[in-house]
Design a protein around this motif. Structure first.
Motif, PDB file in Angstrom:
ATOM      1  N   VAL A   1      67.641 -12.035  37.905  1.00 47.42           N
ATOM      2  CA  VAL A   1      66.837 -10.900  37.457  1.00 47.42           C
ATOM      3  C   VAL A   1      65.671 -11.450  36.652  1.00 47.42           C
ATOM      4  O   VAL A   1      65.697 -12.601  36.210  1.00 47.42           O
ATOM      5  CB  VAL A   1      67.661  -9.910  36.591  1.00 47.42           C
ATOM      6  CG1 VAL A   1      68.734  -9.238  37.415  1.00 47.42           C
ATOM      7  CG2 VAL A   1      68.251 -10.619  35.377  1.00 47.42           C
ATOM      8  N   ARG A   2      64.652 -10.667  36.510  1.00 38.14           N
ATOM      9  CA  ARG A   2      63.547 -11.062  35.653  1.00 38.14           C
ATOM     10  C   ARG A   2      63.202  -9.899  34.723  1.00 38.14           C
ATOM     11  O   ARG A   2      63.603  -8.757  34.953  1.00 38.14           O
ATOM     12  CB  ARG A   2      62.327 -11.498  36.441  1.00 38.14           C
ATOM     13  CG  ARG A   2      61.850 -10.508  37.470  1.00 38.14           C
ATOM     14  CD  ARG A   2      60.625 -11.029  38.173  1.00 38.14           C
ATOM     15  NE  ARG A   2      59.511 -11.132  37.238  1.00 38.14           N
ATOM     16  CZ  ARG A   2      58.737 -10.084  36.895  1.00 38.14           C
ATOM     17  NH1 ARG A   2      58.936  -8.892  37.400  1.00 38.14           N
ATOM     18  NH2 ARG A   2      57.750 -10.237  36.047  1.00 38.14           N
ATOM     19  N   TYR A   3      62.488 -10.222  33.657  1.00 40.38           N
ATOM     20  CA  TYR A   3      62.165  -9.183  32.685  1.00 40.38           C
ATOM     21  C   TYR A   3      60.727  -9.335  32.211  1.00 40.38           C
ATOM     22  O   TYR A   3      60.132 -10.420  32.277  1.00 40.38           O
ATOM     23  CB  TYR A   3      63.117  -9.246  31.489  1.00 40.38           C
ATOM     24  CG  TYR A   3      63.024 -10.521  30.710  1.00 40.38           C
ATOM     25  CD1 TYR A   3      62.053 -10.690  29.722  1.00 40.38           C
ATOM     26  CD2 TYR A   3      63.883 -11.581  30.956  1.00 40.38           C
ATOM     27  CE1 TYR A   3      61.933 -11.867  29.012  1.00 40.38           C
ATOM     28  CE2 TYR A   3      63.776 -12.769  30.261  1.00 40.38           C
ATOM     29  CZ  TYR A   3      62.800 -12.909  29.293  1.00 40.38           C
ATOM     30  OH  TYR A   3      62.679 -14.074  28.599  1.00 40.38           O
ATOM     31  N   VAL A   4      60.188  -8.226  31.757  1.00 43.91           N
ATOM     32  CA  VAL A   4      58.927  -8.246  31.011  1.00 43.91           C
ATOM     33  C   VAL A   4      59.272  -7.904  29.565  1.00 43.91           C
ATOM     34  O   VAL A   4      59.956  -6.923  29.290  1.00 43.91           O
ATOM     35  CB  VAL A   4      57.922  -7.216  31.576  1.00 43.91           C
ATOM     36  CG1 VAL A   4      56.678  -7.134  30.700  1.00 43.91           C
ATOM     37  CG2 VAL A   4      57.555  -7.582  33.010  1.00 43.91           C
ATOM     38  N   ASP A   5      58.817  -8.756  28.667  1.00 50.00           N
ATOM     39  CA  ASP A   5      59.126  -8.601  27.240  1.00 50.00           C
ATOM     40  C   ASP A   5      58.167  -7.584  26.635  1.00 50.00           C
ATOM     41  O   ASP A   5      56.950  -7.761  26.663  1.00 50.00           O
ATOM     42  CB  ASP A   5      58.957  -9.972  26.566  1.00 50.00           C
ATOM     43  CG  ASP A   5      59.485 -10.014  25.144  1.00 50.00           C
ATOM     44  OD1 ASP A   5      59.656  -8.948  24.519  1.00 50.00           O
ATOM     45  OD2 ASP A   5      59.718 -11.134  24.658  1.00 50.00           O
TER      46      ASP A   5
ATOM     47  N   LEU B   1      63.255  -4.959  26.600  1.00 48.01           N
ATOM     48  CA  LEU B   1      62.929  -5.631  27.854  1.00 48.01           C
ATOM     49  C   LEU B   1      62.870  -4.611  28.984  1.00 48.01           C
ATOM     50  O   LEU B   1      63.699  -3.698  29.049  1.00 48.01           O
ATOM     51  CB  LEU B   1      64.000  -6.671  28.209  1.00 48.01           C
ATOM     52  CG  LEU B   1      64.356  -7.726  27.165  1.00 48.01           C
ATOM     53  CD1 LEU B   1      65.455  -8.633  27.727  1.00 48.01           C
ATOM     54  CD2 LEU B   1      63.133  -8.536  26.771  1.00 48.01           C
ATOM     55  N   ALA B   2      61.904  -4.791  29.873  1.00 49.11           N
ATOM     56  CA  ALA B   2      61.918  -4.085  31.158  1.00 49.11           C
ATOM     57  C   ALA B   2      62.459  -5.077  32.171  1.00 49.11           C
ATOM     58  O   ALA B   2      61.851  -6.123  32.402  1.00 49.11           O
ATOM     59  CB  ALA B   2      60.505  -3.646  31.534  1.00 49.11           C
ATOM     60  N   VAL B   3      63.613  -4.748  32.755  1.00 50.88           N
ATOM     61  CA  VAL B   3      64.310  -5.714  33.600  1.00 50.88           C
ATOM     62  C   VAL B   3      64.266  -5.245  35.054  1.00 50.88           C
ATOM     63  O   VAL B   3      64.383  -4.049  35.340  1.00 50.88           O
ATOM     64  CB  VAL B   3      65.770  -5.890  33.141  1.00 50.88           C
ATOM     65  CG1 VAL B   3      66.433  -7.029  33.902  1.00 50.88           C
ATOM     66  CG2 VAL B   3      65.827  -6.157  31.637  1.00 50.88           C
ATOM     67  N   PHE B   4      64.107  -6.210  35.937  1.00 45.14           N
ATOM     68  CA  PHE B   4      64.008  -5.930  37.377  1.00 45.14           C
ATOM     69  C   PHE B   4      64.930  -6.857  38.150  1.00 45.14           C
ATOM     70  O   PHE B   4      65.048  -8.038  37.820  1.00 45.14           O
ATOM     71  CB  PHE B   4      62.580  -6.195  37.884  1.00 45.14           C
ATOM     72  CG  PHE B   4      61.525  -5.489  37.084  1.00 45.14           C
ATOM     73  CD1 PHE B   4      61.226  -4.157  37.328  1.00 45.14           C
ATOM     74  CD2 PHE B   4      60.847  -6.156  36.081  1.00 45.14           C
ATOM     75  CE1 PHE B   4      60.259  -3.508  36.592  1.00 45.14           C
ATOM     76  CE2 PHE B   4      59.875  -5.514  35.324  1.00 45.14           C
ATOM     77  CZ  PHE B   4      59.588  -4.186  35.584  1.00 45.14           C
TER      78      PHE B   4
END
Lengths: 270, 270, 270, 270
Positions: free
Chosen positions: D13-17, D265-268
């Motif tokens: 997964v990846r996130y935007v902080d 965090l916005a996680v995708f």
């Protein structure tokens, strides 16, 4: 230079420092935020173009740390402060407008040392020993002194010898020597302005009793408006055998606070 | 009561308070952690079985807040402290063992006020005005005073009138009046023990220059070991037209710190 | 809503909170500034014209308080940080630019619980017990789990049951159970990303040894760049018998700090 | 590894902080104690016999600093908190037992970004611009999204571009864009769980109005129990053109506090 005080000072005065050094880790009451000091900037962190550099400090602390003075706002009894004000209302706004430490005037007053171990011929008073009215009277009489209105009276138990030990100085389990309710009445009856001791809670703590019951605080702070000074270092004064002096004590002018660290001096012209 | 100092004090002394009140939100240099005060416990939060209650405080702060004194460890030049010690090594351990504020002895000394607006017949010195050596000499001569070795000299610019305004008192954009390098040499040449002013940086700040270049700090703290006192309240002293007095200043004994808030007093016997 | 993670989350996930509540007075290492909280403003202190009021907070604290994570900058060995940087130079400026806690990426990773008391059939490990490599391997094997690269491994000693007792949890005199140098090597050999425990120092403390010798910290932080999580609450996770989960841990992004309080979650979709 | 969440996470997964970095000197509301960080111990200060050394931190701060969340206890109206409790009584003891930040459960929820400058085709909203209900509806509709019950809605004004400028970001004089009372009702009517923005006060501040009147706070916190998140960094999320995501937000579990710094965090998954 016509002022006689300045004349004396210029001729040379000396003092005994009655305050403890403020250091991270020093013993203190668990009731209050501990003293912490740090250097956010040290020399070497950055240098200005002209080769100058400034180091600085950051401190977090309670006010009842190290040698300190209690403002009248510190303690209430049955919901009332000294003089009868509603104690809860008095703290509205997060400060005590009326009886905060900013209302304690700097002191240049007669100071009297009542040296109880000196009187009793012992090194220091025992754990939890209650210093009696007879002790106080005998300690004063032995030096030919009377405690008078407006004086600042410092009661030495010898417990200050344990300051460097840390937790034993706090004495939560062992108890700590000091005056009790009777001694507080004796001081109040004489009209003293402030009273101090070489222990962390000023008054006698019974063994095993912690810091929960403090009748001398009630008598002095609430009933009689007498300030209390705690954690004094009275050892050098006793060694020098000085029992009467000019006491100089200047609280920090912290608006609305319940106390202030202080560094009282016993000053002598000769 | 044979001590003449105590005799004087018992006869009655008075003082002018030269310290600012410590309050959350007061103006201060952006270089230092601000002063914050809170009451973790207020009366009414809990009551002991015997009806007693204690309120207390929590403070976070720098030491260069309110009226304060700079220890010699505060400033270095070209990597050296006063006396030549390596400035970076001196701060190892997170404290200055050698030139920290704990090494400043409490002061009972001759204080001299040099009132520049009084001399110049103005309300206060202009933004960024550099107080000259001629100003200092004329201010002393006007009162028939000489600045001598060991004195504490307080230079009034009148800027303290702006303390209540907040940011304008700090004067980051406007500049602030004060002595410059020449004035600092004049003070150092006379052997003063400490020098103070009614501004936040003690010395003149050029308009638009911020707090970055401080030559008087270098001259006094680093080159000559003269302490600096900042943010004094000198208005009442000037109003009372008192120019010579006993200066009482007791720094907190904070081990290894670069400064301490203080509450200096100008004391008079008559 | 095409993102499968969001789909899962919308369908419902649950978590077990592995963090301790931050409260004034909670047990903590004497090496760090304690956590203190106060309300400078409470409702009732003042009300705006429109009837609104805001209360707020003031906190002073270290970062190694409550449940927290150690950044790699926290520990050095022989003057070097992980990767070989000079440890003293790395802290210049009062912050660790390179290995500070701001460099720890938020974690959404496989978490593995190694429950040692569960393995040994006891309530909790004894004071100062060193959890062996055999213990770690048996605890994993018992659940059919392997510890893999990138995992976050949480070692339960059961000592967290004592958190509410205060000083006994810190265990300065008694010693505290945990892994030792051998266990740290075992974890590092498996390439774990971070390792945590339910004690205040993560690793075993010998009775009477205080917090002075910390070989597992050296192995993990300095030699292998593995983060350490301390003072976890692993009791509920053990009670629920969950040994593999999604570990979510988000350090505060404090620039240059050596650690951060955290509130890790073990999250489950079912 | 049967848990589908763990399966997804292991797959990557990846996130935007969305959180701002906590640094001494960052912009913040003057209503709260500022964030200060220092290193009391640095490496080189002392070394243990085994060659190990530990550096540590000291922090003083409010809780409404950096990116942070407001607990329901933060704001009262006409003496009442959300749900009707007496606001003054609720804070007795120096903590909010009922609506403190410890009562905010960690969030793993649907997050929705409403990008107003993206909608309006501008870089950022003007000083003091009130984001309208029509703006909110159009921003959602443009992406084919509906705001639903339980969502966390983040409203981007573009003002976050100014964070690095310091005082202009706070905008005491200029005013700051944001939703007003109408926008708050629109969010509350949709049953959102929390709402955030990229400004320091979340809602629109009129030019020259300071931070004194905050109707959206009243509507959300007091009337509807909706949490507010402030000082978010929404720039990267907008650049990536992501408008729906898993929002992970874990407040510190500070007993009784009115807020907490957070790092959402916005996680995708893809």
């Amino acid at each position: 230079m016509s002022d006689p005080l300045l004349h004396l000072v210029q001729a040379g005065v000396r003092y005994v420092d009655l305050g403890r050094q403020l250091r991270t880790g020093m013993p203190q009451s668990p009731n209050h935020p501990a003293f912490h000091h740090s250097l956010p900037r040290r020399h070497g962190d950055m240098e200005r173009a002209d080769g100058g550099s400034a180091a600085n400090d950051m401190i977090s602390t309670g006010t009842h740390v190290g040698t300190h003075i209690d403002a009248l706002a510190h303690v209430s009894q049955d919901g009332r402060l000294h003089g009868g004000a509603d104690a809860r209302e008095a703290g509205l706004g997060g400060r005590f407008d009326e009886l905060g430490v900013h209302t304690i005037a700097p002191m240049l007053r007669r100071g009297v040392l009542l040296d109880i171990p000196g009187l009793l011929g012992i090194e220091r008073c025992a754990d939890g020993y209650e210093i009696t009215v007879a002790d106080l009277e005998a300690a004063a009489a032995r030096r030919g002194l009377e405690v008078g209105a407006g004086d600042v009276v410092l009661v030495r138990s010898g417990w200050g010898q344990r300051f460097a030990e840390g937790a034993p100085y706090v004495g939560l389990d062992s108890g700590v020597p000091g005056i009790g309710e009777a001694g507080a009445h004796w001081l109040a009856d004489r009209g003293v302005h402030a009273a101090g001791a070489d222990t962390i809670a000023f008054e006698r703590l019974a063994p095993g009793g912690g810091h929960a019951t403090l009748p001398a605080h009630r008598v002095l702070l609430v009933e009689h408006g007498v300030y209390i000074i705690e954690a004094l270092d009275l050892e050098e004064l006793a060694r020098e055998d000085r029992h009467e002096f000019t006491l100089v004590l200047i609280p920090l002018n912290i608006y609305g606070a319940t106390g202030s660290p202080v560094r009282p001096l016993a000053v002598f012209a000769q």
